[in-house]
Design a protein around this motif. Sequence first.
Motif, PDB file in Angstrom:
ATOM      1  N   ARG A  71       0.856  -1.711  -0.452  1.00  0.00           N
ATOM      2  CA  ARG A  71      -0.447  -0.299   0.361  1.00  0.00           C
ATOM      3  C   ARG A  71       0.811   1.205  -0.007  1.00  0.00           C
ATOM      4  NH1 ARG A  71      -5.867  -0.175   2.881  1.00  0.00           N
ATOM      5  NH2 ARG A  71      -6.171  -2.271   2.755  1.00  0.00           N
ATOM      6  N   GLU A  72       1.912   0.976   0.544  1.00  0.00           N
ATOM      7  CA  GLU A  72       3.199   2.705   1.042  1.00  0.00           C
ATOM      8  C   GLU A  72       2.981   2.271  -0.390  1.00  0.00           C
ATOM      9  OE1 GLU A  72       7.708   3.175   3.044  1.00  0.00           O
ATOM     10  OE2 GLU A  72       5.813   2.217   4.052  1.00  0.00           O
ATOM     11  N   LEU A  73       4.197   1.969  -1.643  1.00  0.00           N
ATOM     12  CA  LEU A  73       4.975   1.757  -2.530  1.00  0.00           C
ATOM     13  C   LEU A  73       4.149   1.596  -4.051  1.00  0.00           C
ATOM     14  CD1 LEU A  73       7.719   0.196  -1.217  1.00  0.00           C
ATOM     15  CD2 LEU A  73       7.516   2.348  -1.606  1.00  0.00           C
ATOM     16  N   ARG A  74       2.627   0.842  -3.416  1.00  0.00           N
ATOM     17  CA  ARG A  74       2.494   0.806  -4.515  1.00  0.00           C
ATOM     18  C   ARG A  74       2.848   0.165  -6.149  1.00  0.00           C
ATOM     19  NH1 ARG A  74      -2.313   2.695  -2.189  1.00  0.00           N
ATOM     20  NH2 ARG A  74      -3.336   3.141  -4.370  1.00  0.00           N
ATOM     21  N   PRO A  75       3.008  -0.573  -5.855  1.00  0.00           N
ATOM     22  CA  PRO A  75       3.700  -1.393  -7.356  1.00  0.00           C
ATOM     23  C   PRO A  75       3.105  -1.459  -8.144  1.00  0.00           C
ATOM     24  CG  PRO A  75       3.967  -2.463  -5.495  1.00  0.00           C
ATOM     25  CD  PRO A  75       3.781  -1.686  -5.070  1.00  0.00           C
ATOM     26  N   ARG A  76       3.475  -1.462  -9.454  1.00  0.00           N
ATOM     27  CA  ARG A  76       2.511  -2.476 -10.549  1.00  0.00           C
ATOM     28  C   ARG A  76       3.044  -3.277 -10.746  1.00  0.00           C
ATOM     29  NH1 ARG A  76      -1.669  -0.772 -14.425  1.00  0.00           N
ATOM     30  NH2 ARG A  76      -1.108  -1.981 -17.198  1.00  0.00           N
ATOM     31  N   VAL A  77       4.289  -3.368 -10.518  1.00  0.00           N
ATOM     32  CA  VAL A  77       4.510  -4.746 -11.017  1.00  0.00           C
ATOM     33  C   VAL A  77       5.654  -5.317  -9.818  1.00  0.00           C
ATOM     34  CG1 VAL A  77       5.972  -6.978 -11.978  1.00  0.00           C
ATOM     35  CG2 VAL A  77       4.706  -4.471 -13.412  1.00  0.00           C
ATOM     36  N   VAL A  78       5.057  -6.541  -9.743  1.00  0.00           N
ATOM     37  CA  VAL A  78       5.850  -7.277  -8.407  1.00  0.00           C
ATOM     38  C   VAL A  78       6.883  -8.834  -9.216  1.00  0.00           C
ATOM     39  CG1 VAL A  78       5.611  -8.263  -5.974  1.00  0.00           C
ATOM     40  CG2 VAL A  78       4.480  -5.929  -6.182  1.00  0.00           C
ATOM     41  N   ILE A  79       7.810  -9.234  -8.850  1.00  0.00           N
ATOM     42  CA  ILE A  79       8.769  -9.888  -8.871  1.00  0.00           C
ATOM     43  C   ILE A  79       8.813 -10.902  -7.554  1.00  0.00           C
ATOM     44  CG2 ILE A  79      10.808 -10.890  -9.537  1.00  0.00           C
ATOM     45  CD1 ILE A  79      11.604  -7.920 -11.258  1.00  0.00           C
ATOM     46  N   LEU A  80       8.699 -11.860  -7.599  1.00  0.00           N
ATOM     47  CA  LEU A  80       8.576 -13.116  -6.748  1.00  0.00           C
ATOM     48  C   LEU A  80       9.695 -13.926  -6.674  1.00  0.00           C
ATOM     49  CD1 LEU A  80       4.780 -13.302  -5.049  1.00  0.00           C
ATOM     50  CD2 LEU A  80       6.551 -11.269  -4.908  1.00  0.00           C
ATOM     51  N   PRO A  81       9.986 -14.374  -5.831  1.00  0.00           N
ATOM     52  CA  PRO A  81      10.837 -16.377  -6.150  1.00  0.00           C
ATOM     53  C   PRO A  81       9.590 -16.975  -6.280  1.00  0.00           C
ATOM     54  CG  PRO A  81      11.443 -15.105  -3.716  1.00  0.00           C
ATOM     55  CD  PRO A  81       9.780 -14.132  -4.515  1.00  0.00           C
ATOM     56  N   TYR A  82      10.491 -17.820  -7.758  1.00  0.00           N
ATOM     57  CA  TYR A  82       9.616 -18.609  -7.906  1.00  0.00           C
ATOM     58  C   TYR A  82       9.115 -20.051  -6.645  1.00  0.00           C
ATOM     59  CZ  TYR A  82       8.195 -23.141 -10.541  1.00  0.00           C
ATOM     60  OH  TYR A  82       7.447 -23.636 -11.671  1.00  0.00           O
ATOM     61  N   TRP A  83       7.673 -20.557  -7.139  1.00  0.00           N
ATOM     62  CA  TRP A  83       7.189 -20.792  -5.750  1.00  0.00           C
ATOM     63  C   TRP A  83       7.871 -22.372  -5.943  1.00  0.00           C
ATOM     64  CZ3 TRP A  83       4.752 -19.657 -10.174  1.00  0.00           C
ATOM     65  CH2 TRP A  83       4.671 -20.916 -11.048  1.00  0.00           C
TER      66      TRP A  83
END
Length: 213
Positions: A71-83
């Motif tokens: 909510r604070e940073l409001r990114p449009r795209v998020v990159i996460l580690p593979y599951w």
Amino acid sequence: MIAMAEKGYRTGIIDLTAGDMGTRGTPKLRVEESQEAARILRASHRENLHMPDARLENSLAARITIAAKIRELRPRVVILPYWEARHPDHYRAGEMAYEGCFLAGLAKLDPYTEPHRPYKVLYSSIYAPVTPSFVVDISGQFERRMESLLAYKSQYGAGDASGLFPAETEVRERLASVARYYGNLIGCKYGEPFVVKEAMRVDDVMSMGVRSF
């Protein structure tokens, strides 16, 4: 991330832990190294949430903490580690962050902040033996990418007798080989793979970038 920064986008990184259970280095040193790596990556934001290393739990408190950052940073795209990953913290971080992104979009989660849910979630699959959904050409950014990785001098310094910590030359050769493999898939020198769970939309098949023959 370097390529996106070069295009004018703001990028940022959130670390969940400071690696306090790691064999080499200290949490303070790792945070300092991460800030140097962020500078090299041209990231405009980097912070560490100092959650317990090697003991990450997908708890409500952890998800809410991540949701607050979204909510604070409001990114449009998020990159996460593979599951799927060797280290439990890596796949658990992806799980926690995905659920935190979802919670961040709930209007009633917190009456004092505006809801925000990223448009797209990408999974970095460079260390997973899976077919990528797409590969990004990082030929122009590869050397800077290596420089950012080697900013973690406590982790990528000279090897030791255990064989767990390869020398810098070995690290370079390994990662160059991996990047060359993925680059070859799209007809460039170096590539970086990603996975998405959704179908990829193509509006013009005449403009697809990789040849079949």
